[in-house]
Design a protein around this motif. Structure first.
Motif, PDB file in Angstrom:
ATOM      1  N   ASP A 117       0.865  -1.175   0.000  1.00 17.86           N
ATOM      2  CA  ASP A 117       0.000   0.000   0.000  1.00 17.86           C
ATOM      3  C   ASP A 117       0.903   1.227   0.000  1.00 17.86           C
ATOM      4  O   ASP A 117       1.925   1.247   0.691  1.00 17.86           O
ATOM      5  CB  ASP A 117      -0.893   0.056   1.246  1.00 17.86           C
ATOM      6  CG  ASP A 117      -1.969  -1.020   1.254  1.00 17.86           C
ATOM      7  OD1 ASP A 117      -2.104  -1.748   0.260  1.00 17.86           O
ATOM      8  OD2 ASP A 117      -2.683  -1.127   2.266  1.00 17.86           O
ATOM      9  N   GLN A 138      -7.988   2.231  -0.318  1.00 12.60           N
ATOM     10  CA  GLN A 138      -8.282   1.375   0.830  1.00 12.60           C
ATOM     11  C   GLN A 138      -8.963   2.112   1.982  1.00 12.60           C
ATOM     12  O   GLN A 138      -9.592   1.486   2.826  1.00 12.60           O
ATOM     13  CB  GLN A 138      -6.991   0.729   1.342  1.00 12.60           C
ATOM     14  CG  GLN A 138      -6.308  -0.148   0.324  1.00 12.60           C
ATOM     15  CD  GLN A 138      -7.154  -1.324  -0.100  1.00 12.60           C
ATOM     16  OE1 GLN A 138      -7.524  -2.153   0.728  1.00 12.60           O
ATOM     17  NE2 GLN A 138      -7.479  -1.394  -1.380  1.00 12.60           N
ATOM     18  N   SER A 170      -7.242  -7.215  -3.034  1.00 15.95           N
ATOM     19  CA  SER A 170      -8.079  -6.145  -2.496  1.00 15.95           C
ATOM     20  C   SER A 170      -9.552  -6.409  -2.769  1.00 15.95           C
ATOM     21  O   SER A 170      -9.906  -7.141  -3.693  1.00 15.95           O
ATOM     22  CB  SER A 170      -7.693  -4.804  -3.129  1.00 15.95           C
ATOM     23  OG  SER A 170      -8.500  -3.749  -2.623  1.00 15.95           O
TER      24      SER A 170
END
Length: 127
Positions: A9, A48, A66
């Motif tokens: 990320d 996210q 994801s």
């Protein structure tokens, strides 16, 4: 039920309020921020979190597994690109961009979260 597995990320700054776009594709802007992808645009990854204002931290999954909100039905193994508002859509035509593969294992109906494996930006080539 959709699941996720973070591998990489990256935190960017939000271009604007992205609170309605969690688990959707985002793209880079010219001023070093991220904003929601439009139809067929090149995504950098999937948002996210849900930043509520411009210049807030936007955590983007660029590699890994994801959740992704879908705009239409999708099947296991389908290539996934961006539809309007950053939602995922199945792509299959020559020269269409995609950056994920559906790994959920069941057919979903639209507006549900599915599970995708981020592949990086690629283009379908049928020739």
């Amino acid at each position: 039920m959709a699941y996720e597995m973070d591998v990489l990320d990256v935190t960017f700054l939000a271009y604007t309020d992205l609170s309605s776009y969690q688990y959707r594709f985002v793209k880079l802007t010219s001023n070093n921020t991220v904003t929601v992808c439009g139809s067929t645009e090149q995504a950098i990854g999937i948002l996210q979190n849900a930043p509520t204002a411009a210049r807030e931290a936007a955590r983007v999954r660029v590699f890994g597994v994801s959740r992704l909100e879908m705009s239409a039905t999708i099947a296991y193994g389908a290539l996934v690109g961006s539809a309007a508002n950053g939602e995922g859509v199945t792509v299959s035509a020559d020269h269409e961009a995609y950056c994920a593969i559906c790994i959920q294992g069941e057919t979903l109906v639209g507006n549900e979260l599915c599970t995708v494996l981020l592949t990086g930006h690629s283009t379908i080539s049928t020739t």
